[in-house]
Structure formats: C-alpha cells, structure tokens
Design a protein around this motif. Structure first.
Motif, short mmCIF file in Angstrom:
data_model
loop_
_atom_site.label_atom_id
_atom_site.label_comp_id
_atom_site.label_asym_id
_atom_site.label_seq_id
_atom_site.Cartn_x
_atom_site.Cartn_y
_atom_site.Cartn_z
N GLU A 1 -41.03 -61.19 -46.79
CA GLU A 1 -40.75 -59.81 -47.17
C GLU A 1 -39.56 -59.31 -46.35
N TYR A 2 -39.59 -59.64 -45.06
CA TYR A 2 -38.71 -58.97 -44.10
C TYR A 2 -37.42 -59.70 -43.77
N ARG A 3 -37.35 -61.01 -44.05
CA ARG A 3 -36.14 -61.68 -43.57
C ARG A 3 -34.92 -61.21 -44.36
N ILE B 1 -40.20 -78.24 -39.88
CA ILE B 1 -41.48 -77.59 -40.19
C ILE B 1 -42.19 -77.22 -38.89
N ARG B 2 -43.03 -76.22 -38.97
CA ARG B 2 -43.76 -75.77 -37.77
C ARG B 2 -45.24 -76.08 -37.96
N VAL B 3 -45.80 -76.80 -37.02
CA VAL B 3 -47.22 -77.16 -37.11
C VAL B 3 -47.95 -76.44 -35.97
N VAL C 1 -54.72 -77.75 -39.08
CA VAL C 1 -53.43 -77.21 -38.65
C VAL C 1 -52.83 -76.37 -39.77
N TYR C 2 -52.06 -75.38 -39.36
CA TYR C 2 -51.25 -74.58 -40.26
C TYR C 2 -49.85 -75.19 -40.25
N VAL C 3 -49.22 -75.27 -41.41
CA VAL C 3 -47.86 -75.79 -41.49
C VAL C 3 -46.96 -74.69 -42.06
N GLY D 1 -44.44 -71.78 -49.33
CA GLY D 1 -43.85 -72.14 -48.05
C GLY D 1 -44.76 -72.33 -46.86
N PHE D 2 -46.06 -72.49 -47.09
CA PHE D 2 -46.95 -72.84 -45.98
C PHE D 2 -48.08 -73.71 -46.50
N GLY D 3 -48.89 -74.22 -45.58
CA GLY D 3 -50.02 -75.03 -46.01
C GLY D 3 -50.98 -75.27 -44.85
N LYS E 1 -51.89 -64.84 -33.97
CA LYS E 1 -53.25 -64.30 -34.02
C LYS E 1 -53.49 -63.83 -35.45
N ASP E 2 -54.54 -64.36 -36.06
CA ASP E 2 -54.87 -63.96 -37.44
C ASP E 2 -55.61 -62.63 -37.40
N ARG E 3 -54.94 -61.59 -37.90
CA ARG E 3 -55.56 -60.25 -37.86
C ARG E 3 -56.79 -60.17 -38.76
N GLY F 1 -59.45 -68.15 -49.66
CA GLY F 1 -58.71 -66.89 -49.59
C GLY F 1 -57.48 -67.03 -48.71
N ARG F 2 -57.56 -67.93 -47.73
CA ARG F 2 -56.44 -68.08 -46.80
C ARG F 2 -55.26 -68.83 -47.43
N GLN F 3 -55.46 -69.39 -48.62
CA GLN F 3 -54.36 -70.09 -49.28
C GLN F 3 -53.33 -69.12 -49.87
N TRP F 4 -53.67 -67.84 -49.95
CA TRP F 4 -52.76 -66.88 -50.60
C TRP F 4 -51.83 -66.23 -49.59
N GLY F 5 -50.56 -66.06 -49.98
CA GLY F 5 -49.63 -65.29 -49.18
C GLY F 5 -50.14 -63.87 -49.05
N ARG F 6 -49.89 -63.24 -47.90
CA ARG F 6 -50.41 -61.90 -47.66
C ARG F 6 -49.33 -60.82 -47.79
N GLY F 7 -48.15 -61.23 -48.18
CA GLY F 7 -47.07 -60.25 -48.34
C GLY F 7 -47.33 -59.37 -49.56
N1 GTA Z 1 -52.51 -70.88 -37.62
O1 GTA Z 1 -48.33 -69.07 -37.28
C1 GTA Z 1 -49.37 -69.19 -37.94
C2 GTA Z 1 -49.61 -68.58 -39.22
N2 GTA Z 1 -48.85 -67.77 -40.03
C3 GTA Z 1 -47.51 -67.24 -39.76
C4 GTA Z 1 -49.55 -67.51 -41.15
N3 GTA Z 1 -50.75 -68.12 -41.09
C5 GTA Z 1 -50.82 -68.80 -39.90
N4 GTA Z 1 -51.78 -69.56 -39.37
C6 GTA Z 1 -51.57 -70.12 -38.15
N5 GTA Z 1 -50.40 -69.94 -37.47
O2 GTA Z 1 -54.02 -67.56 -43.98
C7 GTA Z 1 -51.77 -68.13 -42.14
C8 GTA Z 1 -52.47 -66.78 -42.31
C9 GTA Z 1 -52.86 -66.80 -43.79
C10 GTA Z 1 -51.71 -67.56 -44.45
C11 GTA Z 1 -50.65 -66.66 -45.07
O3 GTA Z 1 -51.12 -68.33 -43.40
O4 GTA Z 1 -53.60 -66.66 -41.48
P1 GTA Z 1 -48.96 -64.78 -44.16
O5 GTA Z 1 -47.92 -65.48 -43.38
O6 GTA Z 1 -48.62 -64.35 -45.54
O7 GTA Z 1 -49.50 -63.48 -43.42
O8 GTA Z 1 -50.31 -65.65 -44.14
P2 GTA Z 1 -49.89 -63.19 -41.89
O9 GTA Z 1 -50.02 -64.43 -41.10
O10 GTA Z 1 -51.06 -62.26 -41.88
O11 GTA Z 1 -48.55 -62.44 -41.44
P3 GTA Z 1 -48.15 -61.71 -40.08
O12 GTA Z 1 -48.87 -62.30 -38.93
O13 GTA Z 1 -48.22 -60.23 -40.29
O14 GTA Z 1 -46.60 -62.05 -39.99
C12 GTA Z 1 -46.09 -63.34 -39.96
C13 GTA Z 1 -44.61 -63.25 -39.50
O15 GTA Z 1 -43.88 -62.37 -40.41
C14 GTA Z 1 -44.43 -62.60 -38.13
O16 GTA Z 1 -44.50 -63.54 -37.08
C15 GTA Z 1 -43.02 -62.04 -38.27
O17 GTA Z 1 -42.09 -63.09 -38.04
C16 GTA Z 1 -42.94 -61.62 -39.69
N6 GTA Z 1 -43.21 -60.15 -39.82
C17 GTA Z 1 -44.42 -59.55 -39.97
N7 GTA Z 1 -44.28 -58.22 -40.07
C18 GTA Z 1 -42.95 -57.95 -39.93
C19 GTA Z 1 -42.16 -56.76 -39.92
N8 GTA Z 1 -42.72 -55.56 -40.08
N9 GTA Z 1 -40.84 -56.89 -39.76
C20 GTA Z 1 -40.26 -58.08 -39.60
N10 GTA Z 1 -40.93 -59.26 -39.59
C21 GTA Z 1 -42.26 -59.19 -39.76
#
Ligand code: GTA
Length: 150
Positions: free
Chosen positions: A131-133, A105-107, A36-38, A76-78, A15-17, A116-122
């Motif tokens: 960040e967390y792994r 890869i996960r689709v 699709v998200y990859v 690492g995504f697209g 779920k995209d917050r 704006g969605r092309q940028w990592g949100r970490g």
């Molecule tokens: N359709 O699965 C996806 C998806 N993901 C993971 C990212 N995007 C996705 N779109 C689809 N399906 O445009 C999209 C986002 C954004 C772009 C970059 O990719 O909509 P992001 O990965 O940097 O940030 O996004 P996002 O998605 O806002 O991160 P989110 O949902 O907080 O966390 C992703 C994963 O990180 C979680 O499933 C979990 O595995 C891990 N994570 C998050 N918070 C924690 C935490 N506190 N501790 C440990 N692990 C965590």
C-alpha cells in the motif's frame, strides 16, 4: 545464529498484531514452531519454485502462498511448514537473502500458520507494505497502491 535485536531472546523483528496471546506466548511460539514466513517474493514466483529452494533445508510439510484477498492471486509472501525445528532454523539461517526471481527473499521465524493468514491484510487486498511503498517494483505490481490511486 547472529543476534540482530536488542533483546538477545528476540529472534524476529516482526510482531503479528493479530496474534491473540501474550507477548511471552508469541516469543515462545517463534522459538518452537516449524513455520517460516517468506517475504519480498515476486508475484510471479510459484509454489514449485519455493519447493525447490526450501527443500534444500529438509522435508517440507506444506507450502502456503500468500494471496491477494480480492484477486486470489499471489501477492508476494508465503509460509513454509517444515517437520523439524532444525530445518526451520536452517531456512532462516541459509535461505534468507538468497535470490529468487531476481529478488533477495526474506525468511523469518513465524509463530505458526492458521487459516486466514494466507490473505494480504492491505486495504487493497495485497500486503500492507504494497500500500505504502513509493518505488516502482515490476515484480510486485508496479507502484504501491496509494501512489497508483494519486
Ligand atoms: N513471521 O515479517 C514478517 C511478516 N510480515 C511482514 C507479514 N507477515 C509476517 N510474518 C512474519 N514475519 O499473516 C504475515 C502476517 C500475515 C501475512 C500478510 O503475512 O502475519 P501483511 O504483510 O499484509 O500485513 O500480512 P501485516 O503483517 O499485518 O502488516 P504490518 O505489520 O502492518 O506491516 C508490514 C510492513 O508494511 C511494515 O514493516 C512496514 O514496512 C509497512 N507499513 C505498514 N504500515 C505502514 C505505514 N503506515 N506507512 C508505511 N509503511 C507501512
């Protein structure tokens, strides 16, 4: 398509917050969009490689590589934008789990690309998950960012 979620209408666990509409709008977009998200890509995978893999499903309108917002390099995504829903569903069905640069890869269905969605949100600029792994992943910059700071 195999149903993996409790609610049979749900087609993605993500779920995209930052999606501004209702849950219902979100689910509807997921069912209708041709994007699709990859995920789980290597930082070294190129747009050309993505093109080669995903064009097996049909004509591609556009590929957007996810970028680290600080370094502006792939993180690492697209997103792959197709012309038809059928090709989109094929990508989720047949390409998800295939190996690209030694990684499965996960689709996932996506609600649609917006600027704006092309940028990592970490916090560090890349994806939140990096960040967390705590494992060492050479294809994704080594250890997670928080471990690197310890
Ligand atoms: N359709 O699965 C996806 C998806 N993901 C993971 C990212 N995007 C996705 N779109 C689809 N399906 O445009 C999209 C986002 C954004 C772009 C970059 O990719 O909509 P992001 O990965 O940097 O940030 O996004 P996002 O998605 O806002 O991160 P989110 O949902 O907080 O966390 C992703 C994963 O990180 C979680 O499933 C979990 O595995 C891990 N994570 C998050 N918070 C924690 C935490 N506190 N501790 C440990 N692990 C965590």
């Amino acid at each position: 398509m195999a149903r993996l979620f409790k609610d049979p209408k749900q087609i993605s666990a993500y779920k995209d917050r930052r999606f501004s509409g209702s849950d219902r709008d979100f689910q509807e977009k997921l069912r209708e969009s041709s994007t699709v998200y990859v995920g789980n890509l290597s930082f070294y995978t190129t747009e050309e490689q993505m093109y080669e893999v995903f064009s097996r499903c049909g004509d591609i309108k556009k590929i957007i590589m996810g970028l680290d917002k600080n370094s502006k390099t792939p993180c690492g995504f697209g997103f792959v934008l197709f012309y038809t829903r059928e090709d989109t569903e094929d990508a989720v069905k047949y390409v998800s789990g295939t190996i690209l640069d030694d990684r499965p890869i996960r689709v996932d269905f996506d609600w649609g690309f917006e600027n704006g969605r092309q940028w990592g949100r970490g916090r560090s600029g890349g994806q939140v998950r990096d960040e967390y792994r705590t494992d060492y992943d050479p294809g994704r910059g080594g250890y997670g960012k928080l471990v690197q700071k310890e």
